[in-house]
Design a protein around this motif. Structure first.
Motif, PDB file in Angstrom:
ATOM      1  N   GLY A   1      -4.445  12.875  -0.294  1.00 44.59           N
ATOM      2  CA  GLY A   1      -4.205  12.559   1.117  1.00 44.59           C
ATOM      3  C   GLY A   1      -4.177  11.057   1.306  1.00 44.59           C
ATOM      4  O   GLY A   1      -3.650  10.329   0.476  1.00 44.59           O
ATOM      5  N   ARG A   2      -4.801  10.584   2.377  1.00 47.26           N
ATOM      6  CA  ARG A   2      -4.811   9.137   2.639  1.00 47.26           C
ATOM      7  C   ARG A   2      -5.754   8.435   1.668  1.00 47.26           C
ATOM      8  O   ARG A   2      -6.904   8.845   1.498  1.00 47.26           O
ATOM      9  CB  ARG A   2      -5.252   8.859   4.071  1.00 47.26           C
ATOM     10  CG  ARG A   2      -4.202   9.230   5.094  1.00 47.26           C
ATOM     11  CD  ARG A   2      -4.731   9.039   6.514  1.00 47.26           C
ATOM     12  NE  ARG A   2      -4.982   7.650   6.845  1.00 47.26           N
ATOM     13  CZ  ARG A   2      -4.067   6.808   7.328  1.00 47.26           C
ATOM     14  NH1 ARG A   2      -2.835   7.231   7.521  1.00 47.26           N
ATOM     15  NH2 ARG A   2      -4.377   5.571   7.622  1.00 47.26           N
ATOM     16  N   VAL A   3      -5.250   7.376   1.043  1.00 42.88           N
ATOM     17  CA  VAL A   3      -6.067   6.554   0.146  1.00 42.88           C
ATOM     18  C   VAL A   3      -5.866   5.086   0.508  1.00 42.88           C
ATOM     19  O   VAL A   3      -4.807   4.701   0.998  1.00 42.88           O
ATOM     20  CB  VAL A   3      -5.736   6.785  -1.353  1.00 42.88           C
ATOM     21  CG1 VAL A   3      -5.993   8.215  -1.757  1.00 42.88           C
ATOM     22  CG2 VAL A   3      -4.316   6.391  -1.676  1.00 42.88           C
ATOM     23  N   LEU A   4      -6.894   4.307   0.273  1.00 42.65           N
ATOM     24  CA  LEU A   4      -6.793   2.868   0.438  1.00 42.65           C
ATOM     25  C   LEU A   4      -6.577   2.288  -0.953  1.00 42.65           C
ATOM     26  O   LEU A   4      -7.407   2.471  -1.840  1.00 42.65           O
ATOM     27  CB  LEU A   4      -8.076   2.304   1.052  1.00 42.65           C
ATOM     28  CG  LEU A   4      -7.999   0.840   1.455  1.00 42.65           C
ATOM     29  CD1 LEU A   4      -7.246   0.716   2.783  1.00 42.65           C
ATOM     30  CD2 LEU A   4      -9.380   0.249   1.591  1.00 42.65           C
ATOM     31  N   VAL A   5      -5.451   1.637  -1.154  1.00 43.77           N
ATOM     32  CA  VAL A   5      -5.133   1.029  -2.444  1.00 43.77           C
ATOM     33  C   VAL A   5      -5.430  -0.462  -2.330  1.00 43.77           C
ATOM     34  O   VAL A   5      -4.943  -1.126  -1.418  1.00 43.77           O
ATOM     35  CB  VAL A   5      -3.650   1.259  -2.818  1.00 43.77           C
ATOM     36  CG1 VAL A   5      -3.323   0.587  -4.139  1.00 43.77           C
ATOM     37  CG2 VAL A   5      -3.345   2.753  -2.877  1.00 43.77           C
ATOM     38  N   ALA A   6      -6.230  -0.960  -3.252  1.00 42.45           N
ATOM     39  CA  ALA A   6      -6.617  -2.369  -3.230  1.00 42.45           C
ATOM     40  C   ALA A   6      -6.228  -3.022  -4.548  1.00 42.45           C
ATOM     41  O   ALA A   6      -6.283  -2.395  -5.603  1.00 42.45           O
ATOM     42  CB  ALA A   6      -8.122  -2.495  -3.007  1.00 42.45           C
ATOM     43  N   SER A   7      -5.829  -4.280  -4.465  1.00 41.36           N
ATOM     44  CA  SER A   7      -5.426  -5.003  -5.672  1.00 41.36           C
ATOM     45  C   SER A   7      -5.708  -6.491  -5.498  1.00 41.36           C
ATOM     46  O   SER A   7      -6.091  -6.938  -4.428  1.00 41.36           O
ATOM     47  CB  SER A   7      -3.939  -4.778  -5.961  1.00 41.36           C
ATOM     48  OG  SER A   7      -3.158  -5.308  -4.909  1.00 41.36           O
ATOM     49  N   HIS A   8      -5.483  -7.230  -6.553  1.00 47.69           N
ATOM     50  CA  HIS A   8      -5.667  -8.689  -6.560  1.00 47.69           C
ATOM     51  C   HIS A   8      -7.072  -9.089  -6.126  1.00 47.69           C
ATOM     52  O   HIS A   8      -7.254 -10.064  -5.406  1.00 47.69           O
ATOM     53  CB  HIS A   8      -4.622  -9.386  -5.681  1.00 47.69           C
ATOM     54  CG  HIS A   8      -3.217  -9.181  -6.128  1.00 47.69           C
ATOM     55  ND1 HIS A   8      -2.769  -9.543  -7.370  1.00 47.69           N
ATOM     56  CD2 HIS A   8      -2.166  -8.619  -5.506  1.00 47.69           C
ATOM     57  CE1 HIS A   8      -1.505  -9.228  -7.489  1.00 47.69           C
ATOM     58  NE2 HIS A   8      -1.104  -8.660  -6.374  1.00 47.69           N
ATOM     59  N   LEU A   9      -8.071  -8.319  -6.565  1.00 44.46           N
ATOM     60  CA  LEU A   9      -9.441  -8.680  -6.249  1.00 44.46           C
ATOM     61  C   LEU A   9      -9.851  -9.869  -7.102  1.00 44.46           C
ATOM     62  O   LEU A   9      -9.662  -9.862  -8.315  1.00 44.46           O
ATOM     63  CB  LEU A   9     -10.393  -7.504  -6.511  1.00 44.46           C
ATOM     64  CG  LEU A   9     -11.806  -7.744  -6.000  1.00 44.46           C
ATOM     65  CD1 LEU A   9     -12.339  -6.486  -5.338  1.00 44.46           C
ATOM     66  CD2 LEU A   9     -12.739  -8.190  -7.088  1.00 44.46           C
ATOM     67  N   VAL A  10     -10.379 -10.882  -6.457  1.00 42.70           N
ATOM     68  CA  VAL A  10     -10.844 -12.073  -7.166  1.00 42.70           C
ATOM     69  C   VAL A  10     -12.128 -12.555  -6.499  1.00 42.70           C
ATOM     70  O   VAL A  10     -12.257 -12.516  -5.278  1.00 42.70           O
ATOM     71  CB  VAL A  10      -9.747 -13.174  -7.200  1.00 42.70           C
ATOM     72  CG1 VAL A  10      -9.360 -13.616  -5.818  1.00 42.70           C
ATOM     73  CG2 VAL A  10     -10.167 -14.344  -8.046  1.00 42.70           C
ATOM     74  N   ALA A  11     -13.099 -12.940  -7.329  1.00 44.98           N
ATOM     75  CA  ALA A  11     -14.368 -13.472  -6.840  1.00 44.98           C
ATOM     76  C   ALA A  11     -14.695 -14.719  -7.651  1.00 44.98           C
ATOM     77  O   ALA A  11     -14.797 -14.655  -8.874  1.00 44.98           O
ATOM     78  CB  ALA A  11     -15.471 -12.433  -6.991  1.00 44.98           C
ATOM     79  N   VAL A  12     -14.832 -15.840  -6.974  1.00 50.50           N
ATOM     80  CA  VAL A  12     -15.068 -17.108  -7.662  1.00 50.50           C
ATOM     81  C   VAL A  12     -16.380 -17.703  -7.176  1.00 50.50           C
ATOM     82  O   VAL A  12     -16.499 -18.094  -6.008  1.00 50.50           O
ATOM     83  CB  VAL A  12     -13.918 -18.108  -7.382  1.00 50.50           C
ATOM     84  CG1 VAL A  12     -14.180 -19.421  -8.081  1.00 50.50           C
ATOM     85  CG2 VAL A  12     -12.585 -17.522  -7.804  1.00 50.50           C
TER      86      VAL A  12
END
Length: 153
Positions: free
Chosen positions: A77-88
């Protein structure tokens, strides 16, 4: 009190976030970044897609970022797609990652999504840290790993 503030990327901060996107995509030119960022944040802070940024509560500069969009999955069904995660952060990249994962979970609930699909390149520094961070941020979660195959056409 939380150490990090997570908020939608503001138009006025697009240039401030450019060094972070270059960490995930070093070939992205400034004008391309501006165009893509404006398109991603176009519908406002509560829309079905956008960019979340992290900063220390006591600082102004952006130290983390993740892109997201809502999609319909045939099975889930509905999904949240996340990308380009960066933590500096020299001292606490894990804290930034946890804060961003928690924010993604909250956004997914707000958008009535059944799950969050976080796309991370194999071998990326975040790939090793994320499963633990997800389980710490959302203890009732299950972490599945999938192979994402890409090919040129």
């Amino acid at each position: 009190m939380e150490e990090f503030v997570i908020e939608p990327l503001a138009r006025s901060a697009i240039l401030d976030a450019y060094p972070l996107i270059q960490l995930t995509d070093p070939q992205m030119h400034l004008q391309v970044w501006k165009t893509r960022a404006l398109a991603a944040i176009g519908r406002g802070p509560s829309g079905p897609h956008g960019i979340l940024v992290a900063r220390r509560r006591t600082r102004r500069h952006i130290c983390g970022m993740v892109w997201f969009r809502t999609e319909r999955d045939f099975v889930q069904g509905r999904v949240l797609v996340a990308s380009h995660l960066v933590a500096v952060d020299i001292l606490n990249p894990r804290g930034i990652t946890l804060a961003l994962v928690k924010a993604l979970a909250a956004r997914a609930r707000q958008q009535n999504c059944k799950l969050v699909r976080l796309v991370v390149a194999e071998g990326a520094a975040m790939a090793e840290m994320l499963p633990e961070a997800v389980l710490e941020a959302e203890p009732r979660s299950r972490v599945d790993r999938f192979t994402n195959l890409s090919f040129a056409t």
